[in-house]
Design an enzyme around this catalytic site. Structure first.
Site, PDB file in Angstrom:
ATOM      1  N   ARG A 159       0.807  -1.239   0.000  1.00  0.00           N
ATOM      2  CA  ARG A 159       0.000   0.000   0.000  1.00  0.00           C
ATOM      3  C   ARG A 159       0.832   1.277   0.000  1.00  0.00           C
ATOM      4  O   ARG A 159       1.910   1.323   0.604  1.00  0.00           O
ATOM      5  CB  ARG A 159      -0.916   0.001   1.232  1.00  0.00           C
ATOM      6  N   HIS A 163      -0.735  -2.516  -4.571  1.00  0.00           N
ATOM      7  CA  HIS A 163      -0.128  -3.406  -5.566  1.00  0.00           C
ATOM      8  C   HIS A 163      -0.085  -2.811  -6.986  1.00  0.00           C
ATOM      9  O   HIS A 163      -0.383  -3.494  -7.971  1.00  0.00           O
ATOM     10  CB  HIS A 163      -0.849  -4.748  -5.591  1.00  0.00           C
ATOM     11  N   HIS A 173       3.420 -12.618  -5.692  1.00  0.00           N
ATOM     12  CA  HIS A 173       2.269 -12.757  -4.797  1.00  0.00           C
ATOM     13  C   HIS A 173       1.703 -14.178  -4.777  1.00  0.00           C
ATOM     14  O   HIS A 173       0.491 -14.371  -4.624  1.00  0.00           O
ATOM     15  CB  HIS A 173       1.195 -11.746  -5.204  1.00  0.00           C
ATOM     16  N   ASP A 228      -0.803 -10.029   8.294  1.00  0.00           N
ATOM     17  CA  ASP A 228      -0.729  -9.317   7.009  1.00  0.00           C
ATOM     18  C   ASP A 228       0.197  -8.125   7.246  1.00  0.00           C
ATOM     19  O   ASP A 228      -0.228  -6.974   7.222  1.00  0.00           O
ATOM     20  CB  ASP A 228      -2.145  -8.874   6.592  1.00  0.00           C
ATOM     21  N   GLU A 233       5.783 -12.251   0.632  1.00  0.00           N
ATOM     22  CA  GLU A 233       6.121 -11.299  -0.415  1.00  0.00           C
ATOM     23  C   GLU A 233       7.379 -10.543   0.006  1.00  0.00           C
ATOM     24  O   GLU A 233       7.330  -9.691   0.884  1.00  0.00           O
ATOM     25  CB  GLU A 233       4.955 -10.335  -0.630  1.00  0.00           C
TER      26      GLU A 233
END
Ligand code: BGC
Length: 368
Positions: free
Chosen positions: A92, A122, A196, A268, A333
């Site tokens: 982000r 992304h 991803h 996350d 990632e």
């Protein structure tokens, strides 16, 4: 078709077939990279997506450990970035806005979390995960590979500069899938490329990943606010549910009372990797006890986003016909930190003319 026999009864090399046609009538191909042990990766030049990844379990049985779809149309219709290359910027950017060399840059931003502040995620509406790359099968030192090239034009998704990107995927005979990223620009621009793939080492479609044993070589985290944007702090994970220094089941502490877990609905977050120097270093090791499969992730990046599939909701029907539900896959990632263009204390993601962006990540598979 292109290939070389290097193991009796096995085919290793790269084969090519038609995968489908995009809405703008571009043809997408599917490349199968196979190594001398029968390990294989299927990759399409639409979004550079890894659609399938067959690796052995402890009894030598191949299983598909990557979440994905059987058809291009499914990727076009609804994909939470399954298997895709991400660019220009992984994760982000707050409000899609940052200042670069004194000028405000505005990128498309939207609410991608219920009730939260808008952000750019992304790479925007049509990021590198949704474009056709120019593809060419390649081989090197016995490894089969795929070269992907994409020219992101000045102004694309709001970013300054023409960015020429090359990504190489290599499947080695050591059961490693290596991703090498390279980019040059003609104007200063942020660049933060990543991969991803959602993994489930028990096999895609086999349920949740909470029993996977995770180890992350990162003793610090970039905590986020309610909008999933880094606050700018870099905090130690010791004594929190984010401490994966010792191998720990993903599900062991996921329900703990913790503000960061609450903001993200689980894991996350970006871990700040404990690096000793430049070059490839082990970032994370994941072990799946029922199959014995192990995946090690090595990278030269300073961070890794461990995303535990909290937004998977069953709307995607996977390759074996099963819906991908809540937490049925996880992503690791490797990247620079989210929202870096807005945090002077984070390692810079700005690429300037004359500089070369170069980074690599290796997913290494074995068993225990
Ligand atoms: C992000 C998640 C996001 C997901 C999209 C991950 O990289 O960290 O917050 O929802 O990508 O599928």
């Amino acid at each position: 078709m292109l290939g070389t026999a290097s193991h009796p009864g096995r085919f290793s090399g790269v084969s090519t077939r038609h995968f489908g046609t995009t809405k703008s009538n571009e043809s997408a191909q599917l490349f199968t990279l196979t190594n001398a042990h029968g390990v294989s990766a299927e990759i399409t030049n639409y979004g550079g997506i890894i659609t399938r990844l067959l690796v052995p379990d402890r009894d030598g049985r191949l299983g598909d450990v990557a979440l994905g779809y059987n058809t291009l149309d499914q990727y076009l219709a609804n994909s939470p970035y399954f298997g895709a290359l991400i660019g220009r910027f992984g994760n982000r950017i707050a409000h899609g806005r940052f200042t670069l060399d004194g000028r405000v840059v505005d990128l498309p931003a939207k609410n991608n979390l219920p009730g939260n502040i808008p952000c750019h995620l992304h790479g925007g509406n049509v990021g590198f995960d949704k474009v056709i790359w120019t593809a060419e099968p390649v081989t090197q030192h016995g490894a089969s590979g795929l070269q992907l090239k994409y020219l992101s034009k000045d102004g694309e998704e709001g970013y300054p500069g023409n960015l020429a990107v090359t990504v190489h995927y290599w499947l080695t005979n050591a059961n490693e899938l290596k991703v090498e990223y390279h980019a040059v620009t003609d104007r200063a621009t942020p660049v933060n490329l990543t991969q991803h793939s959602y993994f489930n080492l028990r096999g895609e479609g086999s349920g949740d990943v909470l029993g996977h044993i995770m180890q992350i070589n990162g003793s610090k985290l970039t905590p986020v606010n309610q909008g999933m944007i880094p606050t700018g702090l870099i905090t130690p994970v010791g004594g929190t549910p984010f401490d994966f220094a010792q191998p720990t089941a993903i599900g062991a502490r996921i329900g703990a009372q913790d503000e960061q877990l609450a903001f993200a609905g689980g894991y996350d977050h970006n871990w700040v990797l404990d690096r000793r120097g430049p070059g490839l270093e082990l970032a994370a090791t994941v072990y799946e006890p029922t199959t014995g499969r192990v995946m090690e992730v090595l990278t030269d990046e300073p961070g890794v986003q461990f995303y535990g599939g909290n937004f998977l909701d069953g709307s995607g029907i996977g390759k074996s016909g099963k819906p991908y539900q809540y937490r049925h896959g996880f992503c690791l990632e490797t990247q620079h930190y989210p929202d870096s263009p807005n945090h002077g204390n984070f390692p810079s993601t700005i690429l300037r003319p004359g500089e070369t962006y170069r980074t690599s990540t290796v997913y290494r598979f074995s068993t225990r």
